[in-house]
Design a protein around this motif. Structure first.
Motif, short mmCIF file in Angstrom:
data_model
loop_
_atom_site.label_atom_id
_atom_site.label_comp_id
_atom_site.label_asym_id
_atom_site.label_seq_id
_atom_site.Cartn_x
_atom_site.Cartn_y
_atom_site.Cartn_z
N GLY A 262 70.13 77.82 1.23
CA GLY A 262 71.21 77.34 2.09
C GLY A 262 70.77 77.23 3.54
N HIS A 263 69.95 78.17 3.98
CA HIS A 263 69.44 78.15 5.35
C HIS A 263 68.56 76.93 5.60
CE1 HIS A 263 67.37 79.73 8.99
NE2 HIS A 263 66.26 79.38 8.39
N ILE A 264 67.74 76.57 4.60
CA ILE A 264 66.90 75.36 4.74
C ILE A 264 67.78 74.13 4.96
CG2 ILE A 264 65.46 73.76 3.39
CD1 ILE A 264 64.14 76.29 2.11
N ALA B 105 58.06 71.57 8.61
CA ALA B 105 57.34 72.84 8.76
C ALA B 105 58.26 74.02 8.44
CB ALA B 105 56.79 72.97 10.18
N HIS B 106 59.51 73.90 8.87
CA HIS B 106 60.47 74.98 8.60
C HIS B 106 60.67 75.18 7.09
CE1 HIS B 106 64.55 76.78 8.27
NE2 HIS B 106 64.02 77.58 9.17
N GLU B 107 60.87 74.08 6.38
CA GLU B 107 61.07 74.21 4.93
C GLU B 107 59.80 74.76 4.28
OE1 GLU B 107 63.30 71.14 3.11
OE2 GLU B 107 62.96 71.90 1.08
N HIS B 108 58.64 74.28 4.73
CA HIS B 108 57.37 74.80 4.20
C HIS B 108 57.26 76.30 4.42
CE1 HIS B 108 55.13 70.69 4.25
NE2 HIS B 108 55.86 70.86 3.17
N GLN B 109 57.62 76.76 5.61
CA GLN B 109 57.49 78.20 5.88
C GLN B 109 58.46 79.02 5.04
OE1 GLN B 109 56.93 77.92 10.50
NE2 GLN B 109 56.13 79.82 9.68
N HIS B 110 59.65 78.47 4.81
CA HIS B 110 60.58 79.22 3.96
C HIS B 110 60.14 79.27 2.51
CE1 HIS B 110 63.82 80.90 6.33
NE2 HIS B 110 63.53 79.95 7.21
N THR B 111 59.39 78.27 2.04
CA THR B 111 58.90 78.38 0.66
C THR B 111 57.89 79.53 0.56
OG1 THR B 111 57.20 76.67 0.96
CG2 THR B 111 59.31 75.98 0.01
N PRO C 227 62.05 73.91 20.53
CA PRO C 227 63.30 73.42 21.12
C PRO C 227 64.36 74.50 21.26
CG PRO C 227 63.24 72.86 18.79
CD PRO C 227 61.99 73.63 19.08
N TYR C 228 64.07 75.75 20.83
CA TYR C 228 65.10 76.78 20.98
C TYR C 228 64.45 78.14 21.15
CZ TYR C 228 64.56 77.66 15.89
OH TYR C 228 64.08 77.94 14.64
N PRO C 229 64.99 78.98 22.06
CA PRO C 229 64.33 80.24 22.38
C PRO C 229 64.28 81.22 21.22
CG PRO C 229 66.36 79.96 23.68
CD PRO C 229 66.18 78.72 22.90
N ARG D 37 50.19 80.60 14.95
CA ARG D 37 50.39 82.05 15.14
C ARG D 37 51.56 82.50 14.27
NH1 ARG D 37 51.56 82.88 21.24
NH2 ARG D 37 50.52 84.89 21.04
N ASN D 38 51.25 83.36 13.32
CA ASN D 38 52.31 83.99 12.54
C ASN D 38 52.49 85.39 13.11
OD1 ASN D 38 54.20 84.47 10.55
ND2 ASN D 38 52.72 84.53 8.86
N TRP D 39 53.64 86.02 12.87
CA TRP D 39 53.83 87.37 13.39
C TRP D 39 54.69 88.17 12.43
CZ3 TRP D 39 56.33 83.01 15.16
CH2 TRP D 39 57.72 83.01 15.11
N ASP D 40 54.47 89.46 12.40
CA ASP D 40 55.37 90.33 11.63
C ASP D 40 55.24 91.76 12.14
OD1 ASP D 40 57.25 91.20 9.66
OD2 ASP D 40 56.53 89.59 8.34
C1 AVJ Z 1 56.79 82.56 11.62
C2 AVJ Z 1 57.19 83.44 9.44
C3 AVJ Z 1 57.64 84.77 11.37
O1 AVJ Z 1 60.15 83.70 8.96
O2 AVJ Z 1 60.75 84.52 10.88
C4 AVJ Z 1 61.45 80.50 9.62
C5 AVJ Z 1 59.22 81.43 10.41
N1 AVJ Z 1 61.26 80.77 11.74
N2 AVJ Z 1 62.58 80.10 10.21
C6 AVJ Z 1 60.09 83.75 10.18
C7 AVJ Z 1 60.62 80.91 10.59
C8 AVJ Z 1 62.48 80.27 11.50
C9 AVJ Z 1 59.09 82.85 10.92
N3 AVJ Z 1 57.70 83.40 10.84
#
Ligand code: AVJ
Ligand code: FE
Length: 388
Positions: A36-38, A124-130, A334-336, A367-370
């Motif tokens: 739903g978020h996608i 890119a957003h949909e790809h990252q959510h998969t 485009p968004y903080p 750059r990915n982060w966690d």
């Molecule tokens: C980049 C994986 C940390 O999942 O929070 C998805 C990617 N941003 N929707 C996340 C992201 C907004 C983000 N990461």
């Protein structure tokens, strides 16, 4: 956009609605929320913002705001489910295509539209959510992919030195102004690096098992003892022997850091990692999800980065020693809430992309982060060492 959606639906195809709605872990959303978020992200940016149309379901979007709704509570929300959810995905897509007919991508006046930025963002957003969905799919017993490819086999000159040297000097870091990149990858800037050594390949399961044995530290997530002194992988409810030649995956930053110190080395900074990745070929890397696992070290040995390192892109995200901070001159776009809300010393940077990352979002500047304690992400490591 259609290709991205086909993959999203393909990954979910083997699952019943009950599985889409189930909470498998408090640190991951139910799959129905991600889905739903996608669609809601598409509605927000391509229908409401670009098309200036009203949303289909009024205030529904608030439920899909990732900042407002922490993962642990997402299943308690009145989100769309079942047939209503599927209909929402299709209705939003219909409106997106209508808006696309009218859009002027060439004028360059609106930075959101110039070069199709907002459409690239959406994909890119949909790809990252998969990839996030695949993190959860690891927890679903008996999951059988609709489509899978054999993992690439080692090729080229697999044997080589343990570490390769990266010359010091000025290194260009970050994405240039052309083409799609996230705000956190910009602006491109120069940093002065001391010469350093970096592991030619990611740390393997074999290396990591030795560390676990010697230090009695916890094994990676999804490892269970096989009763015979070795380990099995239990992701997706399976019971496969851990392959000592594959990169280790599902370790936390704390574990990665401890491994590096145990080995007499350290984690690379993200700038060092990026310098070592220069010349890595995104088309010669274990990416794009369908291998459903890591390749043995030496796959694509014929396609090293400029310094001679292997597997810089693909297989596993690699933890770096760096906190997720803004580059000098950073501007939120485009968004903080995409990047800026996460800057600080709370999150660690990961680089390189994993087997579960779509090829389209893997690049040397990404750059990915966690959080440093997280292990459900497809994260491993490689070590570095000062050269003088
Ligand atoms: C980049 C994986 C940390 O999942 O929070 C998805 C990617 N941003 N929707 C996340 C992201 C907004 C983000 N990461
Ligand atoms: Fe998102």
């Amino acid at each position: 956009m259609e290709e991205a959606r086909r993959r999203t639906l393909q990954l979910l195809a083997p699952l019943a609605d009950e599985q889409l709605n189930r909470v498998y872990s408090p640190i991951l959303s139910p799959l129905a929320w991600d889905l739903g978020h996608i669609a809601n992200f598409e509605e927000l940016w391509l229908v409401q913002t670009v098309g200036d149309l009203e949303p289909l379901h009024g205030e529904l979007g608030r439920l899909y705001d990732a900042i407002e709704n922490p993962r642990a509570i997402r299943n308690e929300l009145p989100i769309l489910r079942g047939a209503e959810l599927r209909a929402y995905l299709e209705d939003v897509r219909g409106r997106t295509l209508e808006v696309l007919e009218e859009v002027d991508l060439e004028s360059g006046e609106d930075p959101l539209l110039a070069g199709g930025f907002v459409y690239e963002l959406l994909i890119a957003h949909e790809h990252q959510h998969t990839e996030t969905m695949l993190q959860l799919i690891q927890m679903i017993d008996g999951y059988e992919p609709v489509e899978s490819n054999a993992t690439p086999e080692p090729n080229g000159v697999v044997d080589g030195p343990e570490m390769v040297l990266v010359d010091g000097g000025l290194a260009e870091i970050g994405a240039g102004p052309e083409g799609f990149a996230y705000d956190n990858e910009r602006p491109r800037h120069m940093v002065e690096l001391d010469p350093f050594w970096i592991d030619r390949a990611p740390v393997t399961n074999g290396d990591y098992a030795e560390f676990v044995r010697e230090t009695r530290t916890d094994p990676p997530m999804y490892w269970e003892p096989d009763g015979d002194g070795w380990w099995v992988r239990t992701a997706m409810g399976r019971c496969d022997a851990v392959d000592p030649a594959e990169p280790v995956v599902h370790v936390s930053w704390h574990e990665a850091d401890a491994f590096a110190r145990w080995a007499g080395k350290r984690l690379p900074t993200e700038q060092e990692w990026e310098a070592a990745a220069r010349g890595a070929d995104v088309d010669r890397a274990n990416l794009d999800q369908l291998s459903f696992g890591c390749a043995r070290v030496g796959a694509f040995a014929d396609a090293p980065s400029d310094c001679g390192a292997l597997h810089m892109l693909g297989d596993v995200w690699e933890w770096t020693s760096s906190d997720f901070l803004a580059y000098p001159g950073f501007q939120a776009f485009p968004y903080p809430e995409y990047s800026e809300a996460f800057f600080g010393d709370t999150y660690k940077v990961l680089r390189g992309g994993a087997w579960a990352t779509r090829r389209n979002v893997a690049r040397a500047t990404f750059r990915n982060w966690d959080l440093p304690q997280r292990r459900q992400i497809f994260a491993g490591l490689r070590c570095a060492k000062d050269a003088n």
